[in-house]
Design an enzyme around this catalytic site. Structure first.
Site, PDB file in Angstrom:
ATOM      1  N   ASP A 264      12.004  -6.943 -42.720  1.00 42.69           N
ATOM      2  CA  ASP A 264      12.862  -7.231 -41.583  1.00 42.69           C
ATOM      3  C   ASP A 264      12.098  -8.232 -40.709  1.00 42.69           C
ATOM      4  OD1 ASP A 264      14.933  -7.021 -39.716  1.00 42.69           O
ATOM      5  OD2 ASP A 264      13.845  -5.501 -38.593  1.00 42.69           O
ATOM      6  N   ASP A 665      11.558  -1.630 -39.170  1.00 49.36           N
ATOM      7  CA  ASP A 665      11.223  -0.794 -38.019  1.00 49.36           C
ATOM      8  C   ASP A 665      12.233   0.324 -37.829  1.00 49.36           C
ATOM      9  OD1 ASP A 665      13.326  -2.360 -37.346  1.00 49.36           O
ATOM     10  OD2 ASP A 665      12.482  -3.159 -35.496  1.00 49.36           O
ATOM     11  N   ASP A 669      17.523  -0.672 -40.893  1.00 46.28           N
ATOM     12  CA  ASP A 669      16.864  -0.803 -42.196  1.00 46.28           C
ATOM     13  C   ASP A 669      16.831   0.512 -42.965  1.00 46.28           C
ATOM     14  OD1 ASP A 669      16.193  -3.470 -41.469  1.00 46.28           O
ATOM     15  OD2 ASP A 669      14.519  -2.702 -40.312  1.00 46.28           O
TER      16      ASP A 669
END
Length: 1024
Positions: A264, A665, A669
């Site tokens: 990410d 994080d 995700d």
């Protein structure tokens, strides 16, 4: 009896270690889930009315009353009145407060999920999350309807995925079963041999069966499961010391095979906190002068400033303003302050009496507040101003350092929280004494589509490209005035977010974390591919990828754009070379002949990367599924990706036979973290159900660390398999040799080899730590690989040759006697005196003398020779198989293992050269001449030298194996490798400045793109 007891103890040890590991995981899970199981809640039921009961009595349909103060949610529930702020860190690993709004009323009969579409999650309170604050509305206190309980909840689904994970198709685990099957087949051959030898010698059937069954316990090592489990436990502890927590230990070995990592961007590659870089206002269809931060002069009060003040989801929690880092930076730049609120109260801070009276007049006059606040509290003086009723709102006002403004403050009446699917958020706010207004903030492209065309500057796209090409994160802002007469809570999101006026662009600098570039360089040097998967703008993502080193300066980026053709079921896909224009104004797509040749040259050498948006990815998956594998092979930047698309992308990479890691994080995700072979969540939480691995270090430095430990654990597993195979085979061959003479090892001989040698080695061999440098190749992923098989087979042959040689040579010695086991060391007189007590060789006394009490039938020169050779041979293979570089530190750094080997070798040599009657009698050994003992040591030394030389010069010779692969034209069978070879021969790939059209109807693809999804963000339900 002693050996049988040892086997039971070793089996129990293996079971105990396995149960211990399972218990540890069970305790962790229990701690994660127990907190919400036994809490008291207030529910309202038809017949009973309001009542207090334990949470495990909740059923779907119950009306849950949410009281003020912190509380854990025991179920999934739909908010039907009021507003809540929750902390979802337990599920997402991200401790940013999230605002939940009540389910909007709808006149149609559609199910609420269909009516709310992508935004439904903003109305659902998920099990396991913590309610921080609740705010009632004109309907009273916050209430929610129980939707799901137990394993059907969001948390239950994630816990179930841990308890019953998706089967991991890892070659090591498949080959381990084959390895055990081979050992069992090996044992079966030995059983047949045993039956034939003993039956032909006229042994009793019962004795034959016992000896045959002994072969199984010898050929199949009972300590293997314990040894493998121990290795994983040690690796898990090392990871914990480095701040990496694991709730799925079986995935540690898989980390050693990772060759593609998806990252990410925001909060992972770049800093969490964005720095406000500048503001580009827009008025009357034109961009105005750029305003930079920090600046000598403050931003003047106006619509854009008002948007920065109120368009956020920040709250005051534990004395600090908390929320999304972007919102925090934006609000702090205004120098305004937020006033703390609580149920039945509004904290007004240091307002003067006149300001308080203005607030009270506003509350009386505003139709949104039918009741006046009971108490308005001044933080500084604690004086109370009496009112009548209650109200709940967030108030912002100018701070001491704020620029002059014509208003006393602004009240935020209602929020439409940010949605990753909608790429925007909105608020309804009202100045004191002013009219209600809507403010919207989000992706510039999305905000522009919601604005009236005449308010969007004509050079909007070029300005956006100019800033995103420099790596800035750009946010679009818009507003409109609301007509009076309707309450804010009755307005739908579609009504609010339409016909907006474009206000300008908020430009934020998203700096790379210090560790990002070195880590990506380390991964690149190790031939581990890095891919960016982000929800940000594609040009920003490409620039960050270049700055971080994902894309080399000499490499070219090809933008892949796919669009559906209006009015048909077809779609198109276009390839455009994305180039930076060196002019001051903005980046552009070059198409001149010189650039075309330069790009073709780079593309022809394979130095190119694909970049695409989530929308293009989904269209390609639907309409151009045959192109998707080719695009993924060089796809490096995937922007504007939704959570479902992230999960789908990871699965598509896995279909190409990549071992995929995902580092994010938490939050959006989560789905991808669960689907990946190794998901790593960067979170302050010690453990969350968001992913198999959680790193407390907020940087991607944990990724190479995890790969290093995974490689070391994988190599340790192979070493353990090889050692256990050799140890059992060495013992197996020795026993079969002695069976030829109807002899075998004694109980204490078996015990010494199994407990004092093998078990201790199995426990300490795993202490070797990971090598600090990542090499550009991975350890083998399967047991049945040529180098490993050759190593095992050759060492078996060396051991067999040495044992047979010793077995035969001892019989040719001049002092050798089959019937007199004392002939080698005792004098003739002494021998004659003790001749009556000399036992005959064999299990049942084949000689003439009566057996001695100390002689249990196992003693013989062959037994002593074979046992001493096989015992020290176990130490030799343990040393030879304990690999150090390149995946583990050198073996001499494992001090415990070295000390253990030295101690065991010292004891073995003592047994070889000592001549202590009591000890030899206990160990079923006989005395041999010193010359023969030296001969045995020489045989062992030769075996050590040959084994070590072959292991280093042949088995570990990577250049030799690469040469053999090239000679025999061996190619990897991985799907992505095969595809690479095909594309290398395809001169037309990749196409440039071309457009393809789909020639068939799209395949059916779920809107969430399949994959495992976190119900907190993507539920699998269709309708409710």
């Amino acid at each position: 009896m002693e050996y049988a007891t040892a086997i039971i103890i070793m089996s129990l040890l293996s079971i105990s270690l396995t149960v211990y590991e399972l218990r540890q995981q069970s305790v962790k899970l229990h701690r994660l889930v127990e907190s919400h199981n036994n809490i008291m809640v207030t529910v309202c039921r038809n017949k009973e009315g309001f009542q207090e009961l334990e949470s495990h009595h909740l059923v779907p349909g119950d009306l849950l009353v949410l009281k003020e103060g912190k509380a854990l949610l025991p179920c999934d529930a739909i908010l039907i009145s009021g507003q809540c702020i929750v902390n979802e860190s337990m599920l997402t690993g991200e401790s940013i407060p999230v605002t939940k709004t009540r389910l909007p009323q709808a006149d149609n009969l559609k199910p609420w999920r269909m009516h709310c579409a992508e935004d439904y999650k903003k109305h659902v309170l998920f099990c396991g999350t913590e309610v921080i604050q609740t705010k009632g509305d004109d309907r009273g206190v916050a209430k929610a309807v129980v939707l799901r309980t137990g394993f059907n909840t969001a948390k239950g689904d994630l816990v179930r995925s841990i308890l019953y994970p998706k089967p991991m198709n890892f070659k090591l685990y498949r080959d381990a079963l084959r390895f055990l099957m081979c050992l069992i087949a090996f044992a079966a051959i030995g059983m047949i041999y045993t039956v034939c030898v003993f039956a032909l010698n006229g042994e009793e059937a019962g004795e034959v069966v016992k000896k045959a069954l002994d072969v199984i316990t010898i050929a199949v090592p009972p300590a293997l499961p314990a040894a493998l489990t121990t290795g994983i436990i040690y690796t898990q502890r090392r990871l914990k010391k480095k701040g990496i927590f694991c709730i799925s230990p079986q995935r540690i070995n898989m980390c050693g095979q990772l060759n593609l990592i998806c990252f990410d961007k925001t909060g992972t590659l770049t800093e969490d906190g964005l720095d406000l870089w500048g503001l580009l206002p827009s008025e009357r269809n034109c961009f105005q002068d750029f305003h930079s931060f920090p600046a000598d002069h403050s931003l003047p009060w106006g619509p854009l400033f008002r948007a920065m003040v109120v368009c956020h989801s920040l709250i005051v929690w534990e004395g600090k303003i908390q929320g999304d880092p972007l919102d925090v930076k934006m609000f702090e730049a205004t120098n305004w302050v937020m006033l703390r609120f609580a149920v039945m109260q509004i904290v007004v801070g240091s307002f003067d009496i006149l300001a308080k009276e203005k607030y009270l007049k506003l509350f009386h006059a505003n139709s949104h507040f039918p009741h006046i606040s009971k108490t308005v509290i001044d933080d500084s003086s604690k004086h109370h101003i009496e009112g009548q009723g209650s109200t709940h709102a967030t108030v912002v006002r100018p701070g001491p350092k704020a620029s002059s403004a014509s208003v006393e403050g602004v009240i935020i009446l209602h929020q439409f929280p940010f949605s990753s699917a909608l790429q925007r958020m909105s608020v309804i706010a009202q100045e004191i004494g002013g009219e209600k207004q809507v403010f919207t903030k989000g992706a510039p492209e999305m905000v522009a589509t919601l604005c009236r065309a005449e308010t969007v500057p004509s050079n909007f796209e070029s300005k956006l490209l100019f800033y995103t090409a420099q790596g800035f994160r750009v946010i679009g802002l818009a507003c409109k005035s609301l007509q009076t007469g309707r309450q804010s809570t009755d307005l739908t999101r579609e009504e609010v977010e339409s016909d907006l006026t474009f206000l300008g662009l908020l430009i934020m600098e998203n700096r790379l974390k210090k560790a990002t570039k070195p880590v990506l360089e380390e991964l690149s040097a190790a031939h581990i591919r890095s891919v960016m998967v982000t929800g940000d703008n594609i040009q920003t993502a490409v620039t960050v990828a270049k700055n971080a080193g994902m894309i080399s300066p000499t490499n070219r980026v090809i933008l892949v754009e796919a669009n559906k053709i209006p009015g048909s079921f077809l779609a198109s896909v276009t390839w455009k070379p994305l180039e930076e224009n060196k002019t001051e104004e903005y980046g552009s797509l070059e198409d001149d002949s010189q650039t075309e040749r330069r790009i073709r040259l780079a593309v022809g050498s394979g130095q190119y990367h694909f970049a695409m948006s989530g929308k293009s990815y989904q269209i390609i998956a639907q309409h151009f599924s045959h192109l998707l594998p080719k695009l993924l092979l060089n796809g490096t930047v995937f922007a504007r990706m939704s959570p479902g698309q992230k999960s789908s992308l990871v699965e598509e990479f896995q279909k190409l036979d990549y071992f995929v890691g995902m580092c994010g994080d938490g939050a959006n995700d989560c789905g991808a973290l669960k689907v990946a072979h190794a998901g790593i969540s960067l979170s302050e939480q010690e453990a969350s159900v968001a992913s198999p691995f959680t790193s407390q270090t907020p940087s991607i430095a944990c990724v190479p660390e995890l790969i290093r430990e995974g490689r070391a654990a994988l190599v340790t597993s192979f070493c353990m398999f090889k050692y256990m195979a050799l140890y059992s085979t060495i013992q197996y061959l020795g026993v079969l040799l002695l069976y030829w003479q109807l002899n075998t090892f004694g109980n204490y001989q078996f015990l010494f080899q199994d407990l004092a040698i093998t078990t201790v080695i199995g426990v300490t061999m795993s202490f070797t730590e990971a090598y600090p440098k990542l090499v550009p190749y991975r350890p083998p992923s399967q047991l049945i690989s040529p180098p490993l098989l050759l190593s095992v087979v050759l060492n078996i042959l060396f051991s067999l040759s040495m044992q047979i040689f010793g077995f035969l040579m001892v019989q040719k010695q001049p002092w050798y006697s089959r019937t007199d086991i004392h002939s080698a060391c005792l004098s003739v007189d002494s021998h004659m005196e003790n001749s009556s007590s000399v036992s005959s060789l064999g299990l049942h006394g084949m000689g003439d003398g009566a057996p001695n009490e100390a002689d249990n039938g196992y003693k013989s020169y062959e037994n002593t020779t074979v046992w001493l050779l096989s015992t020290i041979n176990c130490l030799i293979v343990a040393l030879v198989f304990s690999k150090g570089k390149p995946f583990r530190k050198p073996i001499y750094t494992n001090y415990v293992f070295i000390l253990v080997l030295m101690g065991q070798l010292g004891v073995c040599l003592f047994l070889v050269f000592a001549d202590i009657d009591g000890l030899y009698s206990k160990m079923d050994l006989v005395c041999t001449p010193t010359s023969w003992r030296i001969s045995m040591v020489v045989m062992l030394a030769v075996t050590l030298a040959v084994s070590f030389l072959v292991e280093e010069a042949v088995i570990e010779n990577r250049a030799l194996w690469l040469l053999l692969k090239k000679t025999f034209r061996y190619h990897s069978k991985s799907h992505y490798k095969r595809l690479q070879r095909v594309l290398e021969q395809d001169s037309s790939w990749p196409p440039l400045n071309e457009t393809f059209f789909s020639d068939s109807v799209a395949i059916s693809v779920d809107e969430n793109m399949g994959g495992h999804s976190n119900p907190t963000f993507d539920s699998n339900e269709d309708t409710l």
